[in-house]
Design a protein around this motif. Sequence first.
Motif, mmCIF file in Angstrom:
data_model
loop_
_atom_site.group_PDB
_atom_site.id
_atom_site.type_symbol
_atom_site.label_atom_id
_atom_site.label_comp_id
_atom_site.label_asym_id
_atom_site.label_seq_id
_atom_site.Cartn_x
_atom_site.Cartn_y
_atom_site.Cartn_z
ATOM 1 N N ILE A 299 0.837 -1.206 0.000
ATOM 2 C CA ILE A 299 0.000 0.000 0.000
ATOM 3 C C ILE A 299 0.868 1.250 0.000
ATOM 4 O O ILE A 299 0.616 2.205 -0.746
ATOM 5 C CB ILE A 299 -0.942 -0.006 1.224
ATOM 6 N N THR A 300 1.914 1.254 0.819
ATOM 7 C CA THR A 300 2.815 2.414 0.888
ATOM 8 C C THR A 300 3.527 2.615 -0.438
ATOM 9 O O THR A 300 3.564 3.736 -0.973
ATOM 10 C CB THR A 300 3.851 2.224 2.014
ATOM 11 N N GLY A 301 4.100 1.545 -0.985
ATOM 12 C CA GLY A 301 4.853 1.670 -2.231
ATOM 13 C C GLY A 301 4.004 2.187 -3.376
ATOM 14 O O GLY A 301 4.370 3.173 -4.045
ATOM 15 N N GLN A 302 2.848 1.560 -3.618
ATOM 16 C CA GLN A 302 2.034 1.961 -4.771
ATOM 17 C C GLN A 302 1.417 3.347 -4.584
ATOM 18 O O GLN A 302 1.295 4.108 -5.547
ATOM 19 C CB GLN A 302 0.957 0.911 -5.039
ATOM 20 N N ASN A 303 1.052 3.696 -3.361
ATOM 21 C CA ASN A 303 0.464 5.019 -3.153
ATOM 22 C C ASN A 303 1.502 6.138 -3.133
ATOM 23 O O ASN A 303 1.196 7.270 -3.524
ATOM 24 C CB ASN A 303 -0.374 5.025 -1.876
ATOM 25 N N GLY A 377 6.565 -1.977 7.971
ATOM 26 C CA GLY A 377 6.058 -2.158 6.612
ATOM 27 C C GLY A 377 5.969 -0.852 5.847
ATOM 28 O O GLY A 377 6.286 -0.793 4.653
ATOM 29 N N ILE A 378 5.559 0.201 6.527
ATOM 30 C CA ILE A 378 5.483 1.520 5.894
ATOM 31 C C ILE A 378 6.869 1.984 5.461
ATOM 32 O O ILE A 378 7.068 2.446 4.329
ATOM 33 C CB ILE A 378 4.843 2.541 6.860
ATOM 34 N N TYR A 379 7.826 1.859 6.350
ATOM 35 C CA TYR A 379 9.183 2.310 6.016
ATOM 36 C C TYR A 379 9.811 1.453 4.921
ATOM 37 O O TYR A 379 10.555 1.963 4.073
ATOM 38 C CB TYR A 379 10.059 2.313 7.275
ATOM 39 N N GLN A 380 9.522 0.163 4.908
ATOM 40 C CA GLN A 380 10.061 -0.690 3.845
ATOM 41 C C GLN A 380 9.423 -0.354 2.506
ATOM 42 O O GLN A 380 10.092 -0.337 1.483
ATOM 43 C CB GLN A 380 9.860 -2.156 4.196
ATOM 44 N N GLY A 381 8.117 -0.085 2.489
ATOM 45 C CA GLY A 381 7.453 0.307 1.254
ATOM 46 C C GLY A 381 7.975 1.622 0.711
ATOM 47 O O GLY A 381 8.002 1.840 -0.511
ATOM 48 N N ALA A 382 8.414 2.489 1.615
ATOM 49 C CA ALA A 382 8.995 3.769 1.204
ATOM 50 C C ALA A 382 10.463 3.630 0.814
ATOM 51 O O ALA A 382 11.063 4.576 0.298
ATOM 52 C CB ALA A 382 8.861 4.789 2.342
#
Length: 449
Positions: A299-303, A377-382
């Motif tokens: 979710i973080t990566g795609q958004n 998870g947020i930091y990894q997606g970023a």
Amino acid sequence: MKYKKNRKLITEGNLYRVIFSIALPLMVSTLVQRAYTLTDMYFLGRLGSLQVAAITFVDPIITAILNMGLGLSVPMIATVSQSIGAQKYDTAKKSIGNLIYVAFITSLIIGVSGLLFSTAILKLLNLEGRLLSLSSDYLKVVLLGTIFTFINTCYISIKQAEGDSMKPLYMNVTALMLNILLNPIFIFQMNLGIIGAALATVLSKCLLSIYGIWDTFKGSGLKIEKKHLTINKEEFKRMVALGLPAIITKIASPLGNMLINSQALSYGPALIASVGLGNKINSIVFSLNSTLCTAMTTITGQNLGNKTPERIKEAFKKMLMLIFYLGTLGLSVVLLFSKEIVGLFSNDPEVIKTTTEFLRVTFPTVFMWGIYQAISGIYQGAGYTKISMYITLIRLWIIRIPLIFILAVFIGEKSLWYSTAIATNSIGVIAIIFYLSNSWMKNNKYITV
């Protein structure tokens, strides 16, 4: 194509539906992965507590190898998910190709090195006699399947970045059924004992690898071609910059657990079996929480790629509610039926008593564990893998391990579970502080989409 449909859902659709569509299949897949070792423990527990202790001792080593593959995949998940969010699909394919190339070479190096030095490593952890022999036998067979472990990890990560969790689920369930079928045949009928359990696991994972290779090159997702299986100097630098902190993050816990097991060994094999069994039972719900939170990475990566960071904050709020509900359900079951659950895996009264106490102290930390995993998870997606690394190292090496030795002076073996509870609750608070800083929203120089 399905990955384009998934992109629209992730960047525009209902967030509860997004979380569940990504996380539920991954949660079941995670249960299946945990069931591999639990299946081995179930059958080997019929042979004796020494066999269970052997699996407990080598499990951190096996987990470390698995987590190296997961660490390698983190840069790919961040880049691919953000590339899909920005609708730059060729960039996504190149990142997948880079991962496959590096993972294949790495798996060969780790597998061969592990086979050569596995016994020496186990001796460094103070194993000796029959326990050393059993642990070494199991580990060597599992290490033969290192390449399958890495292939499976890459495949699942690729599908996670695409927002497709169903295919890995189908294959994981099929592989587990094969593992359950082969275990009693190899262990009892063919009289292979602990080696039979390891063989069953390797052969079942091989099945998943064969399908993963086919689907990556011929399936309906981001089809990879031979031209994508290369890596240049700049791509290698990027993978090291993003992947090395992720690998350290992933292997820090199993390496720490090896040290903890070494300390636990001073209290006898029964306590080793208790701690290992307690961790395995905990991991059923803890890993469900962790897997639920992996949805935050996609979710973080795609958004972020789609320039809609406000959806990430909204998804995090919804994730907190789900963590609370799942944790409450798991805690209720464990507190009410802990002795019965432990009794499924051991008939040793001492192991049942100690494991039950371990669970009642450590399981309530499931809530803070979930918060910590969601923020990671947020930091990894970023693509900010260093932040996840810092949080993990603080929890294990600055708080938990020192506390084990300090508390041991006062409460002996109980230090092993009270230190875990204190460290996990503390790191949940630290993770919240990182999240509120909004540093994950800043542009990452290693990801340009």
